[in-house]
Design a protein around this motif. Structure first.
Motif, PDB file in Angstrom:
ATOM      1  N   ASP A 117      -9.514 -36.296  -2.959  1.00 11.57           N
ATOM      2  CA  ASP A 117     -11.107 -35.877  -3.087  1.00 11.57           C
ATOM      3  C   ASP A 117     -11.344 -34.571  -4.080  1.00 11.57           C
ATOM      4  O   ASP A 117     -11.868 -33.894  -3.820  1.00 11.57           O
ATOM      5  CB  ASP A 117     -11.669 -35.602  -1.594  1.00 11.57           C
ATOM      6  N   SER A 118      -9.961 -34.280  -5.040  1.00  8.70           N
ATOM      7  CA  SER A 118     -10.168 -33.380  -5.874  1.00  8.70           C
ATOM      8  C   SER A 118      -9.302 -33.734  -7.222  1.00  8.70           C
ATOM      9  O   SER A 118      -8.350 -34.462  -7.004  1.00  8.70           O
ATOM     10  CB  SER A 118      -9.431 -31.849  -5.203  1.00  8.70           C
TER      11      SER A 118
ATOM     12  N   SER B 245      -6.252 -35.831   9.044  1.00  8.04           N
ATOM     13  CA  SER B 245      -5.066 -35.171   8.959  1.00  8.04           C
ATOM     14  C   SER B 245      -3.794 -36.163   9.571  1.00  8.04           C
ATOM     15  O   SER B 245      -4.137 -37.319   9.943  1.00  8.04           O
ATOM     16  CB  SER B 245      -4.935 -34.044  10.279  1.00  8.04           C
ATOM     17  N   VAL B 246      -2.656 -35.797   9.123  1.00  7.76           N
ATOM     18  CA  VAL B 246      -1.595 -36.725   9.495  1.00  7.76           C
ATOM     19  C   VAL B 246      -1.424 -36.901  10.950  1.00  7.76           C
ATOM     20  O   VAL B 246      -1.139 -38.081  11.435  1.00  7.76           O
ATOM     21  CB  VAL B 246      -0.040 -36.230   8.880  1.00  7.76           C
ATOM     22  N   ASN B 247      -1.581 -35.607  11.844  1.00  2.00           N
ATOM     23  CA  ASN B 247      -1.452 -35.913  13.138  1.00  2.00           C
ATOM     24  C   ASN B 247      -2.528 -36.915  13.805  1.00  2.00           C
ATOM     25  O   ASN B 247      -1.960 -37.781  14.593  1.00  2.00           O
ATOM     26  CB  ASN B 247      -1.771 -34.579  13.878  1.00  2.00           C
ATOM     27  N   GLU B 248      -3.745 -37.017  13.235  1.00  2.00           N
ATOM     28  CA  GLU B 248      -4.526 -38.085  13.609  1.00  2.00           C
ATOM     29  C   GLU B 248      -3.835 -39.394  13.353  1.00  2.00           C
ATOM     30  O   GLU B 248      -4.115 -40.128  14.201  1.00  2.00           O
ATOM     31  CB  GLU B 248      -6.026 -37.853  13.067  1.00  2.00           C
ATOM     32  N   ALA B 249      -3.497 -39.343  12.260  1.00  2.00           N
ATOM     33  CA  ALA B 249      -2.830 -40.637  11.821  1.00  2.00           C
ATOM     34  C   ALA B 249      -1.561 -41.194  12.771  1.00  2.00           C
ATOM     35  O   ALA B 249      -1.519 -42.257  13.141  1.00  2.00           O
ATOM     36  CB  ALA B 249      -2.532 -40.856  10.175  1.00  2.00           C
ATOM     37  N   ARG B 250      -0.814 -40.276  13.044  1.00  2.00           N
ATOM     38  CA  ARG B 250       0.359 -40.468  13.890  1.00  2.00           C
ATOM     39  C   ARG B 250      -0.325 -40.692  15.484  1.00  2.00           C
ATOM     40  O   ARG B 250       0.379 -41.634  16.170  1.00  2.00           O
ATOM     41  CB  ARG B 250       1.146 -39.103  14.193  1.00  2.00           C
ATOM     42  N   MET B 251      -1.339 -40.327  15.689  1.00  2.00           N
ATOM     43  CA  MET B 251      -1.825 -40.637  17.007  1.00  2.00           C
ATOM     44  C   MET B 251      -2.573 -42.197  17.057  1.00  2.00           C
ATOM     45  O   MET B 251      -2.219 -43.242  17.730  1.00  2.00           O
ATOM     46  CB  MET B 251      -3.252 -39.893  17.421  1.00  2.00           C
TER      47      MET B 251
ATOM     48  N   PHE C 266      -6.563 -41.990   4.832  1.00  2.00           N
ATOM     49  CA  PHE C 266      -6.262 -40.964   5.034  1.00  2.00           C
ATOM     50  C   PHE C 266      -7.057 -39.979   4.184  1.00  2.00           C
ATOM     51  O   PHE C 266      -6.904 -40.299   2.793  1.00  2.00           O
ATOM     52  CB  PHE C 266      -4.768 -40.450   4.834  1.00  2.00           C
ATOM     53  N   THR C 267      -8.075 -39.346   4.667  1.00  2.00           N
ATOM     54  CA  THR C 267      -9.059 -38.769   3.661  1.00  2.00           C
ATOM     55  C   THR C 267      -8.907 -37.092   4.039  1.00  2.00           C
ATOM     56  O   THR C 267      -9.628 -36.513   4.887  1.00  2.00           O
ATOM     57  CB  THR C 267     -10.555 -39.044   3.986  1.00  2.00           C
ATOM     58  N   PRO C 268      -8.263 -36.406   3.251  1.00  2.00           N
ATOM     59  CA  PRO C 268      -7.867 -34.869   3.636  1.00  2.00           C
ATOM     60  C   PRO C 268      -8.729 -34.295   2.867  1.00  2.00           C
ATOM     61  O   PRO C 268      -9.526 -34.647   1.990  1.00  2.00           O
ATOM     62  CB  PRO C 268      -6.443 -34.788   3.318  1.00  2.00           C
ATOM     63  N   SER C 269      -8.942 -32.927   3.032  1.00  2.00           N
ATOM     64  CA  SER C 269      -9.859 -31.994   2.461  1.00  2.00           C
ATOM     65  C   SER C 269      -9.106 -30.690   2.008  1.00  2.00           C
ATOM     66  O   SER C 269      -8.842 -29.750   3.128  1.00  2.00           O
ATOM     67  CB  SER C 269     -11.130 -31.721   2.992  1.00  2.00           C
ATOM     68  N   GLY C 270      -8.526 -30.547   0.814  1.00  2.00           N
ATOM     69  CA  GLY C 270      -8.078 -29.192   0.614  1.00  2.00           C
ATOM     70  C   GLY C 270      -6.526 -28.887   1.435  1.00  2.00           C
ATOM     71  O   GLY C 270      -6.168 -27.977   1.591  1.00  2.00           O
ATOM     72  N   VAL C 271      -5.929 -30.191   1.958  1.00  3.68           N
ATOM     73  CA  VAL C 271      -4.588 -29.874   2.435  1.00  3.68           C
ATOM     74  C   VAL C 271      -3.565 -29.515   1.572  1.00  3.68           C
ATOM     75  O   VAL C 271      -3.589 -29.757   0.250  1.00  3.68           O
ATOM     76  CB  VAL C 271      -4.309 -30.978   3.466  1.00  3.68           C
ATOM     77  N   SER C 272      -2.394 -29.069   2.026  1.00  5.02           N
ATOM     78  CA  SER C 272      -1.083 -28.960   1.388  1.00  5.02           C
ATOM     79  C   SER C 272      -0.707 -30.262   0.717  1.00  5.02           C
ATOM     80  O   SER C 272      -0.726 -31.439   1.195  1.00  5.02           O
ATOM     81  CB  SER C 272       0.029 -28.130   2.033  1.00  5.02           C
TER      82      SER C 272
ATOM     83  N   ILE D 271       0.349 -34.338   2.124  1.00  8.55           N
ATOM     84  CA  ILE D 271       0.012 -35.510   1.204  1.00  8.55           C
ATOM     85  C   ILE D 271       1.254 -36.454   1.169  1.00  8.55           C
ATOM     86  O   ILE D 271       1.199 -37.813   1.268  1.00  8.55           O
ATOM     87  CB  ILE D 271      -0.380 -35.409  -0.099  1.00  8.55           C
ATOM     88  N   ARG D 272       2.097 -35.660   0.972  1.00  6.60           N
ATOM     89  CA  ARG D 272       3.643 -36.294   0.888  1.00  6.60           C
ATOM     90  C   ARG D 272       4.049 -37.091   2.069  1.00  6.60           C
ATOM     91  O   ARG D 272       4.496 -38.204   2.131  1.00  6.60           O
ATOM     92  CB  ARG D 272       4.774 -35.475   0.425  1.00  6.60           C
ATOM     93  N   GLU D 273       3.573 -36.401   3.251  1.00  6.69           N
ATOM     94  CA  GLU D 273       4.039 -36.914   4.311  1.00  6.69           C
ATOM     95  C   GLU D 273       3.081 -38.308   4.488  1.00  6.69           C
ATOM     96  O   GLU D 273       3.672 -39.328   5.268  1.00  6.69           O
ATOM     97  CB  GLU D 273       3.714 -36.023   5.684  1.00  6.69           C
ATOM     98  N   ALA D 274       1.962 -38.041   4.563  1.00 12.04           N
ATOM     99  CA  ALA D 274       1.164 -39.284   4.292  1.00 12.04           C
ATOM    100  C   ALA D 274       1.338 -40.517   3.727  1.00 12.04           C
ATOM    101  O   ALA D 274       1.197 -41.620   4.061  1.00 12.04           O
ATOM    102  CB  ALA D 274      -0.418 -38.835   4.085  1.00 12.04           C
ATOM    103  N   VAL D 275       1.873 -40.157   2.343  1.00  7.37           N
ATOM    104  CA  VAL D 275       2.177 -41.305   1.587  1.00  7.37           C
ATOM    105  C   VAL D 275       3.570 -41.873   2.205  1.00  7.37           C
ATOM    106  O   VAL D 275       3.920 -43.011   2.158  1.00  7.37           O
ATOM    107  CB  VAL D 275       2.631 -40.883   0.131  1.00  7.37           C
ATOM    108  N   ASP D 276       4.464 -40.977   2.352  1.00  7.77           N
ATOM    109  CA  ASP D 276       5.756 -41.651   3.156  1.00  7.77           C
ATOM    110  C   ASP D 276       5.441 -42.457   4.494  1.00  7.77           C
ATOM    111  O   ASP D 276       6.166 -43.342   4.584  1.00  7.77           O
ATOM    112  CB  ASP D 276       6.534 -40.453   3.572  1.00  7.77           C
TER     113      ASP D 276
END
Length: 417
Positions: free
Chosen positions: A121-122, A79-85, A98-104, A108-113
């Motif tokens: 994974d899809s 999750s992005v929150n884990e990454a922020r931690m 960053f390995t999400p599963s079915g997130v919005s 994804i855009r926030e993680a890339v930014d």
């Protein structure tokens, strides 16, 4: 009370003294055990360009993340929150997978930014990345290899019916999307779940990825996820990490020669690094003798350690206060208004009201899956580092339970006629 049995000390610190100082229930972690596990992985894969990416979901406390970074370990987040931690702990975004599963797509855009390494994974996500970023964002592709091994089905993620990853049977579809948008594929990834006992499952997964790698000429890494089995009780079969390292390293080196250059070999251990470091200390409230069995009720429950109820996981239990007492058989239960049985018909040294018990192997998915169910506080967390205990999370309070709630004011109380 000073204990003669050093099994109930952590780095020479009396566990009962920790309980007295910080109160119960309490999560206690041994930093030396984490460092030991990191060293074992590194020595086992000494012949390859190894990167360890700690799967932060196992235990996400920022101080634990800082310890990982101090030891030269990178991070895997879901999750992005884990990454922020992780970034608060000092990780560079480029060090975080960053390995999400079915997130919005917004996440994804926030993680890339943020600059995280995106693991796709899809097929719909792969298509969206292509439409949105083209070849400008290097990605990893998570493959479902259709390998059904490991422990409880709830933590097995590589079988054909799993929600995780893109099926290997969709190989041509993956390549079509990559070619359509000229995507930059930096890595290939699998994670088949937890509790593999030997190298065979990893080697079968390696064969899948090594074959798939021929479709992509600019890879930088191959990521095998994790799944190393740890011991929960005496006599448990565990992953022979040295044997795994030798066999997987040989296969990887051979692959790199065929590929034409050396790639990085990534692993994402979570439970392997932190499970054995953790102890959940609880106090016995009541010893209740029924005709069929004797219950030990403690000041904790599924709100603090849900794994036995969710996965039927086994956790060794030690009577810290009375380690030399006569052995009796107990069923250890929690204080939650649900069936929250930690252990059934477990032999333990004589348990008395007030005794301190320790649930072992509680470092992974213990606090990180804890809740405030029944309006109970989550415990404090303590890390024993360099021979001294430090609070790394304060115990929750009633104010924490109420934070964010808005109390409505009603005009009048309803009165039944």
């Amino acid at each position: 009370m000073q204990l003669k049995d050093r099994n109930y000390q952590i780095q020479g610190v009396d566990v009962l003294a920790i309980a007295d100082e910080f109160g119960l229930p309490l999560y206690v972690y041994d930093a030396n055990k984490i460092i030991e596990k990191i060293g074992l992985l590194r020595s086992s894969f000494a012949g390859v360009n190894l990167k360890i990416k700690y799967a932060a979901k196992a235990l996400t406390n920022v101080s634990i993340l800082k310890l990982m970074r101090q030891q030269g370990v990178d991070m895997d987040s879901v999750s992005v929150n884990e990454a922020r931690m992780g970034m608060l702990a000092g990780f560079e975004p480029s060090q975080i997978m960053f390995t999400p599963s079915g997130v919005s797509f917004d996440e994804i855009r926030e993680a890339v930014d943020l600059g995280l390494q995106l693991n796709v994974d899809s097929l719909p996500l792969l298509e969206w990345v292509g439409q949105t970023y083209g070849h400008s964002v290097p990605i990893s592709i998570r493959i479902n290899p259709h390998i059904a091994e490991g422990g409880n089905i709830k933590i097995s993620t590589g079988h054909a019916d799993s929600k995780f990853g893109i099926s290997i049977l969709q190989r041509s579809d993956i390549r079509a999307v990559v070619d359509k948008y000229q995507l930059s594929v930096a890595g290939l990834h699998i994670h088949t779940g937890s509790d593999f006992k030997n190298a065979d499952a990893f080697l079968r997964g390696a064969e899948v990825l090594f074959d798939l790698a021929s479709d992509y000429s600019d890879l930088k890494f191959i990521d095998f996820g994790s799944g190393f089995k740890v011991a929960y009780k005496e006599g448990d079969h565990v992953t022979d990490v040295a044997d795994l390292g030798r066999k997987v390293s040989e296969a990887f080196q051979s692959f790199c020669q065929q590929y034409g250059r050396e790639l990085e070999l990534w692993f994402e251990p979570g439970k392997f690094l932190v499970s054995e470091c953790g102890h959940l200390l609880v106090r016995t409230n009541i010893v209740k003798e029924n005709p069929s069995r004797t219950f030990v009720a403690v000041d904790s429950g599924l709100n603090h350690l849900i794994r036995p109820m969710m996965y039927d996981s086994y956790h060794d239990i030690k009577n810290v206060s009375n380690p030399l007492g006569d052995e009796k058989t107990y069923t250890v239960v929690g204080y939650i208004c649900e069936t929250d049985t930690f252990a059934t018909d477990r032999p333990l040294p004589d348990v008395r009201p007030g005794d301190v018990l320790s649930f072992e192997n509680a470092g992974a998915y213990g606090f990180s899956m804890a809740s405030t169910y029944n309006a109970r506080f989550r415990p404090a967390e303590v890390l024993v580092y360099d021979g001294s205990p430090y609070v790394i999370r304060q115990r929750e309070t009633f104010a924490d339970l109420m934070r964010g709630q808005e109390i409505l004011e009603f005009e009048e109380e309803f009165v039944k006629n």
